[in-house]
Design a protein around this motif. Structure first.
Motif, PDB file in Angstrom:
ATOM      1  N   GLY A  13      -4.292  12.744  -0.321  1.00 35.67           N
ATOM      2  CA  GLY A  13      -4.897  11.491  -0.771  1.00 35.67           C
ATOM      3  C   GLY A  13      -4.484  11.119  -2.179  1.00 35.67           C
ATOM      4  N   LYS A  14      -4.502  12.103  -3.082  1.00 32.12           N
ATOM      5  CA  LYS A  14      -4.126  11.834  -4.480  1.00 32.12           C
ATOM      6  C   LYS A  14      -2.657  11.441  -4.586  1.00 32.12           C
ATOM      7  CE  LYS A  14      -7.531  14.700  -6.839  1.00 32.12           C
ATOM      8  NZ  LYS A  14      -7.719  15.818  -7.771  1.00 32.12           N
ATOM      9  N   LEU A  15      -1.804  12.163  -3.868  1.00 30.49           N
ATOM     10  CA  LEU A  15      -0.373  11.856  -3.925  1.00 30.49           C
ATOM     11  C   LEU A  15      -0.067  10.517  -3.270  1.00 30.49           C
ATOM     12  CD1 LEU A  15       1.121  15.381  -3.276  1.00 30.49           C
ATOM     13  CD2 LEU A  15       1.405  14.012  -5.332  1.00 30.49           C
ATOM     14  N   GLN A  16      -0.816  10.179  -2.247  1.00 31.05           N
ATOM     15  CA  GLN A  16      -0.618   8.872  -1.614  1.00 31.05           C
ATOM     16  C   GLN A  16      -0.919   7.752  -2.609  1.00 31.05           C
ATOM     17  OE1 GLN A  16      -2.909   8.262   1.948  1.00 31.05           O
ATOM     18  NE2 GLN A  16      -1.780   6.441   2.518  1.00 31.05           N
ATOM     19  N   GLN A  17      -2.017   7.896  -3.338  1.00 30.00           N
ATOM     20  CA  GLN A  17      -2.369   6.892  -4.343  1.00 30.00           C
ATOM     21  C   GLN A  17      -1.334   6.851  -5.453  1.00 30.00           C
ATOM     22  OE1 GLN A  17      -6.281   8.067  -5.583  1.00 30.00           O
ATOM     23  NE2 GLN A  17      -7.295   7.074  -3.858  1.00 30.00           N
ATOM     24  N   GLN A  18      -0.897   8.025  -5.917  1.00 31.30           N
ATOM     25  CA  GLN A  18       0.093   8.069  -6.997  1.00 31.30           C
ATOM     26  C   GLN A  18       1.416   7.448  -6.539  1.00 31.30           C
ATOM     27  OE1 GLN A  18       1.435  11.935  -8.318  1.00 31.30           O
ATOM     28  NE2 GLN A  18       2.142  11.116 -10.266  1.00 31.30           N
ATOM     29  N   THR A  19       1.803   7.739  -5.313  1.00 35.89           N
ATOM     30  CA  THR A  19       3.058   7.193  -4.796  1.00 35.89           C
ATOM     31  C   THR A  19       2.974   5.682  -4.678  1.00 35.89           C
ATOM     32  OG1 THR A  19       3.431   9.240  -3.569  1.00 35.89           O
ATOM     33  CG2 THR A  19       4.735   7.340  -2.919  1.00 35.89           C
ATOM     34  N   GLN A  20       1.853   5.165  -4.175  1.00 29.78           N
ATOM     35  CA  GLN A  20       1.695   3.716  -4.052  1.00 29.78           C
ATOM     36  C   GLN A  20       1.777   3.046  -5.414  1.00 29.78           C
ATOM     37  OE1 GLN A  20       1.630   1.833  -1.232  1.00 29.78           O
ATOM     38  NE2 GLN A  20       1.873   0.207  -2.716  1.00 29.78           N
ATOM     39  N   ALA A  22       3.278   4.216  -8.116  1.00 30.17           N
ATOM     40  CA  ALA A  22       4.639   4.354  -8.628  1.00 30.17           C
ATOM     41  C   ALA A  22       5.579   3.353  -7.960  1.00 30.17           C
ATOM     42  CB  ALA A  22       5.142   5.778  -8.418  1.00 30.17           C
ATOM     43  N   ILE A  23       5.412   3.155  -6.655  1.00 31.52           N
ATOM     44  CA  ILE A  23       6.259   2.191  -5.948  1.00 31.52           C
ATOM     45  C   ILE A  23       5.991   0.787  -6.469  1.00 31.52           C
ATOM     46  CG2 ILE A  23       6.629   1.075  -3.703  1.00 31.52           C
ATOM     47  CD1 ILE A  23       6.379   3.891  -2.453  1.00 31.52           C
ATOM     48  N   THR A  24       4.735   0.472  -6.724  1.00 37.46           N
ATOM     49  CA  THR A  24       4.388  -0.842  -7.264  1.00 37.46           C
ATOM     50  C   THR A  24       5.006  -1.035  -8.645  1.00 37.46           C
ATOM     51  OG1 THR A  24       2.313  -0.821  -6.031  1.00 37.46           O
ATOM     52  CG2 THR A  24       2.470  -2.357  -7.873  1.00 37.46           C
ATOM     53  N   LYS A  34      13.862   3.617  -0.317  1.00 35.04           N
ATOM     54  CA  LYS A  34      13.867   4.985   0.189  1.00 35.04           C
ATOM     55  C   LYS A  34      12.519   5.647  -0.091  1.00 35.04           C
ATOM     56  CE  LYS A  34      15.701   8.910   1.628  1.00 35.04           C
ATOM     57  NZ  LYS A  34      15.822   9.205   3.038  1.00 35.04           N
ATOM     58  N   ALA A  35      11.958   5.396  -1.273  1.00 32.44           N
ATOM     59  CA  ALA A  35      10.649   5.961  -1.618  1.00 32.44           C
ATOM     60  C   ALA A  35       9.566   5.426  -0.688  1.00 32.44           C
ATOM     61  CB  ALA A  35      10.309   5.660  -3.079  1.00 32.44           C
ATOM     62  N   ARG A  36       9.620   4.141  -0.350  1.00 32.86           N
ATOM     63  CA  ARG A  36       8.647   3.559   0.585  1.00 32.86           C
ATOM     64  C   ARG A  36       8.758   4.215   1.958  1.00 32.86           C
ATOM     65  NH1 ARG A  36       9.126  -1.089  -2.502  1.00 32.86           N
ATOM     66  NH2 ARG A  36      11.032  -1.830  -1.519  1.00 32.86           N
ATOM     67  N   ALA A  37       9.985   4.452   2.401  1.00 33.67           N
ATOM     68  CA  ALA A  37      10.186   5.102   3.699  1.00 33.67           C
ATOM     69  C   ALA A  37       9.618   6.524   3.678  1.00 33.67           C
ATOM     70  CB  ALA A  37      11.665   5.122   4.050  1.00 33.67           C
ATOM     71  N   LEU A  38       9.855   7.242   2.589  1.00 30.82           N
ATOM     72  CA  LEU A  38       9.304   8.593   2.461  1.00 30.82           C
ATOM     73  C   LEU A  38       7.782   8.565   2.403  1.00 30.82           C
ATOM     74  CD1 LEU A  38      11.828  10.243  -0.029  1.00 30.82           C
ATOM     75  CD2 LEU A  38      11.444  10.875   2.360  1.00 30.82           C
ATOM     76  N   GLN A  39       7.230   7.533   1.754  1.00 31.11           N
ATOM     77  CA  GLN A  39       5.777   7.408   1.675  1.00 31.11           C
ATOM     78  C   GLN A  39       5.178   7.239   3.071  1.00 31.11           C
ATOM     79  OE1 GLN A  39       4.250   3.741   0.124  1.00 31.11           O
ATOM     80  NE2 GLN A  39       2.352   4.683  -0.581  1.00 31.11           N
ATOM     81  N   ARG A  40       5.779   6.398   3.873  1.00 34.27           N
ATOM     82  CA  ARG A  40       5.277   6.198   5.245  1.00 34.27           C
ATOM     83  C   ARG A  40       5.354   7.497   6.043  1.00 34.27           C
ATOM     84  NH1 ARG A  40       7.966   1.239   4.430  1.00 34.27           N
ATOM     85  NH2 ARG A  40       9.861   2.026   5.430  1.00 34.27           N
ATOM     86  N   LYS A  41       6.468   8.202   5.892  1.00 35.74           N
ATOM     87  CA  LYS A  41       6.652   9.470   6.586  1.00 35.74           C
ATOM     88  C   LYS A  41       5.606  10.489   6.135  1.00 35.74           C
ATOM     89  CE  LYS A  41      10.411  12.745   7.494  1.00 35.74           C
ATOM     90  NZ  LYS A  41      11.809  13.055   7.176  1.00 35.74           N
ATOM     91  N   ALA A  42       5.374  10.564   4.829  1.00 39.88           N
ATOM     92  CA  ALA A  42       4.389  11.508   4.285  1.00 39.88           C
ATOM     93  C   ALA A  42       2.987  11.171   4.772  1.00 39.88           C
ATOM     94  CB  ALA A  42       4.434  11.497   2.761  1.00 39.88           C
ATOM     95  N   GLN A  60       8.879  14.174  -2.975  1.00 39.56           N
ATOM     96  CA  GLN A  60      10.257  13.675  -2.922  1.00 39.56           C
ATOM     97  C   GLN A  60      10.302  12.191  -3.277  1.00 39.56           C
ATOM     98  OE1 GLN A  60      11.315  14.594   1.122  1.00 39.56           O
ATOM     99  NE2 GLN A  60      12.587  16.331   0.498  1.00 39.56           N
ATOM    100  N   ALA A  61       9.372  11.413  -2.724  1.00 33.36           N
ATOM    101  CA  ALA A  61       9.336   9.976  -2.991  1.00 33.36           C
ATOM    102  C   ALA A  61       9.108   9.715  -4.478  1.00 33.36           C
ATOM    103  CB  ALA A  61       8.238   9.306  -2.164  1.00 33.36           C
ATOM    104  N   LEU A  62       8.196  10.473  -5.067  1.00 35.16           N
ATOM    105  CA  LEU A  62       7.912  10.281  -6.489  1.00 35.16           C
ATOM    106  C   LEU A  62       9.122  10.656  -7.340  1.00 35.16           C
ATOM    107  CD1 LEU A  62       4.264  11.609  -6.520  1.00 35.16           C
ATOM    108  CD2 LEU A  62       4.989   9.285  -7.078  1.00 35.16           C
ATOM    109  N   LYS A  63       9.785  11.731  -6.996  1.00 35.13           N
ATOM    110  CA  LYS A  63      10.952  12.156  -7.771  1.00 35.13           C
ATOM    111  C   LYS A  63      12.080  11.137  -7.684  1.00 35.13           C
ATOM    112  CE  LYS A  63       9.850  17.015  -7.711  1.00 35.13           C
ATOM    113  NZ  LYS A  63      10.157  18.355  -7.193  1.00 35.13           N
ATOM    114  N   LEU A  64      12.215  10.467  -6.541  1.00 33.82           N
ATOM    115  CA  LEU A  64      13.212   9.414  -6.431  1.00 33.82           C
ATOM    116  C   LEU A  64      12.978   8.305  -7.449  1.00 33.82           C
ATOM    117  CD1 LEU A  64      13.690   8.790  -2.593  1.00 33.82           C
ATOM    118  CD2 LEU A  64      15.408   9.585  -4.209  1.00 33.82           C
TER     119      LEU A  64
END
Length: 72
Positions: A13-20, A22-24, A34-42, A60-64
């Motif tokens: 949950g925390k990483l999902q929020q952080q990834t969203q 970061a993508i924004t 690519k990060a959005r695709a990894l987010q959906r997969k995760a 991985q998505a965040l590191k990208l």
């Protein structure tokens, strides 16, 4: 009890929020798609009780995007 490590479900949950977030913030980055695709997969991994895979995929998505994943 504040020193307990978070469960994998909580980390998902925390990483999902952080990834969203970061993508924004990095929407114009070359690797944002690519990060959005990894987010959906995760998100799918986390939802299907494969939290460890989901956590790795979020990282991985965040590191990208050049963002350090949370580690608490």
């Amino acid at each position: 009890m504040a020193d307990e490590t978070p469960t994998r479900t909580v980390l998902c949950g925390k990483l999902q929020q952080q990834t969203q977030q970061a993508i924004t913030e990095h929407a114009e980055a070359k690797r944002a798609a690519k990060a959005r695709a990894l987010q959906r997969k995760a998100t799918r991994f986390c939802a299907s009780n494969k939290q460890a895979q989901g956590i790795r995929t979020f990282a991985q998505a965040l590191k990208l995007l050049g963002v350090q994943p949370i580690d608490d």
